[in-house]
Design a protein around this motif. Sequence first.
Motif, PDB file in Angstrom:
ATOM      1  N   THR A 186       0.902  -1.248  -0.003  1.00  0.00           N
ATOM      2  CA  THR A 186      -0.092   0.010  -0.081  1.00  0.00           C
ATOM      3  C   THR A 186       0.889   1.215  -0.096  1.00  0.00           C
ATOM      4  OG1 THR A 186      -1.821  -1.089   1.181  1.00  0.00           O
ATOM      5  CG2 THR A 186      -1.917   1.191   1.154  1.00  0.00           C
ATOM      6  N   HIS A 242       2.657   1.740  -3.664  1.00  0.00           N
ATOM      7  CA  HIS A 242       1.648   2.221  -4.318  1.00  0.00           C
ATOM      8  C   HIS A 242       1.281   3.753  -4.253  1.00  0.00           C
ATOM      9  CE1 HIS A 242      -2.628   2.631  -6.069  1.00  0.00           C
ATOM     10  NE2 HIS A 242      -1.783   2.815  -7.009  1.00  0.00           N
ATOM     11  N   ARG A 243       0.966   4.328  -2.853  1.00  0.00           N
ATOM     12  CA  ARG A 243       1.075   5.570  -2.624  1.00  0.00           C
ATOM     13  C   ARG A 243       2.092   6.494  -3.036  1.00  0.00           C
ATOM     14  NH1 ARG A 243       2.341   9.251   0.163  1.00  0.00           N
ATOM     15  NH2 ARG A 243       3.824   8.066   1.295  1.00  0.00           N
TER      16      ARG A 243
END
Length: 134
Positions: A53, A56-57
């Motif tokens: 996560t 990705h961010r």
Amino acid sequence: MPATAQEIFERYVWAGMTRDAAALAEMFTVDGVLEAPLVPADHAFPRRLEGRTEIHRAIAAYYERSTDTDRKVNVAESRYVLHATADPDVFIAEIDTALDGSGGTTRMSLVQIFRLRDGKIALLRDYFAPEQMD
């Protein structure tokens, strides 16, 4: 049949070339780590990211703020060599990338160390000159 080191590497490169942060992050294990040990703490490119996560961010944010979008990878002039290790889940990529842009072609050499788990990247250490990422 599990993906080969070459297949994993080529998918990783394609995700980066196409600036697809979701596809790049999906290549990592849920707890995967992306490290760029030579990057200073205040650099736009993140030095260490933990978890799919977060990868990705942060990579999506980096792609959005990157100002040098006129540089494109010249695939015909770029080269790489993959090196197997004694550990079947670890391989090393030695890369010479040619980048075409408005100022001509520039070259960037780097080394990446991939550690896999269950066909995904558990740890990627990316060694490059951070000033070439500006």
